[in-house]
Design an enzyme around this catalytic site. Structure first.
Site, mmCIF file in Angstrom:
data_model
loop_
_atom_site.group_PDB
_atom_site.id
_atom_site.type_symbol
_atom_site.label_atom_id
_atom_site.label_comp_id
_atom_site.label_asym_id
_atom_site.label_seq_id
_atom_site.Cartn_x
_atom_site.Cartn_y
_atom_site.Cartn_z
ATOM 1 N N CYS A 134 0.391 3.078 3.534
ATOM 2 C CA CYS A 134 0.836 2.594 4.842
ATOM 3 C C CYS A 134 1.859 1.468 4.780
ATOM 4 O O CYS A 134 2.354 1.033 5.811
ATOM 5 C CB CYS A 134 -0.372 2.138 5.673
ATOM 6 S SG CYS A 134 -1.141 0.633 5.054
ATOM 7 N N CYS A 149 -5.263 1.033 6.330
ATOM 8 C CA CYS A 149 -5.382 2.501 6.414
ATOM 9 C C CYS A 149 -6.650 3.021 5.748
ATOM 10 O O CYS A 149 -6.912 4.211 5.790
ATOM 11 C CB CYS A 149 -4.149 3.178 5.814
ATOM 12 S SG CYS A 149 -4.036 3.071 4.019
ATOM 13 N N CYS A 197 -8.872 -4.774 -9.848
ATOM 14 C CA CYS A 197 -8.410 -3.745 -10.785
ATOM 15 C C CYS A 197 -7.899 -2.575 -9.945
ATOM 16 O O CYS A 197 -8.683 -1.855 -9.337
ATOM 17 C CB CYS A 197 -9.596 -3.341 -11.661
ATOM 18 S SG CYS A 197 -9.184 -2.156 -12.933
ATOM 19 N N CYS A 216 -7.553 -0.660 1.205
ATOM 20 C CA CYS A 216 -6.548 -1.200 2.122
ATOM 21 C C CYS A 216 -7.218 -1.352 3.483
ATOM 22 O O CYS A 216 -7.752 -0.388 4.034
ATOM 23 C CB CYS A 216 -5.359 -0.248 2.219
ATOM 24 S SG CYS A 216 -4.182 -0.729 3.508
ATOM 25 N N CYS A 259 0.851 -1.181 0.000
ATOM 26 C CA CYS A 259 0.000 0.000 0.000
ATOM 27 C C CYS A 259 0.892 1.238 0.000
ATOM 28 O O CYS A 259 1.801 1.353 0.824
ATOM 29 C CB CYS A 259 -0.892 -0.009 1.234
ATOM 30 S SG CYS A 259 -1.870 1.486 1.414
HETATM 31 ZN ZN LIG Z 1 -2.821 1.151 3.490
#
Ligand SMILES: [Zn+2]
Length: 121
Positions: free
Chosen positions: A40, A89, A110, A86, A37
Site C-alpha cells: 500500500c 493494509c 525481522c 502493516c 509497504c
Molecule cells: Zn500496507
C-alpha cells in the site's frame, strides 16, 4: 496497488509466507531511504533503524512510527511469535524478536524484503 504485487510479494503479504534467508533484495542493503509497504505504500521503516543482524532478512530496531506497524500473536509452526503487519493494509511483513541491539530498545523487526520497497533518499 494490489494488482502490481509479484507472486512472491503476494505470497508473503497476503498469505503470510516467508522468503528464504539471504535471498531477499534488502537483507544486505545499506542505501539510505525509507522502506514502504509493497502492498500500500505506507512508510514503515527507515534505513537509519536498519542493522546487520546476520539473520539473512532485513532487520530494524523499530518502525518509522509506532502506529504504522501492528503486531499480533502468531501461534503457527508450534511456536509463539509476534507477527508484524502493516497497520494500513494488514499485509504480513515478518516477525518481531526480543534479540535486537540492547542499547536501542532490544527488538529486532525481522522483515521480508518482498514485503517492502526502498524509496531512496
Ligand atoms: Zn500496507
Amino acid at each position: 496497488m494490489e494488482g502490481e504485487l509479484s507472486p512472491e510479494q503476494y505470497e508473503i503479504l497476503r498469505q503470510k509466507g516467508t522468503e528464504r534467508a539471504f535471498t531477499g533484495k534488502y537483507w544486505d542493503c545499506h542505501e539510505q531511504g525509507v522502506y514502504q509497504c509493497a502492498g500500500c505504500g505506507t512508510e514503515l521503516f527507515r534505513s537509519d533503524d536498519k542493522f546487520d543482524s546476520g539473520s539473512g532478512w532485513p532487520s530494524f530496531t523499530k518502525p518509522a512510527a509506532g502506529e504504522k506497524v501492528a503486531t499480533e500473536q502468531d501461534r503457527t509452526h508450534s511456536m509463539t511469535r509476534t507477527e508484524a503487519l502493516c497497520a494500513t493494509c494488514g499485509g504480513h511483513l515478518g516477525h518481531v524478536f526480543p534479540d535486537g541491539p540492547k542499547d536501542d530498545g532490544g527488538l529486532r523487526y525481522c522483515i521480508n524484503s518482498a514485503s517492502i520497497t526502498l524509496k531512496k533518499k
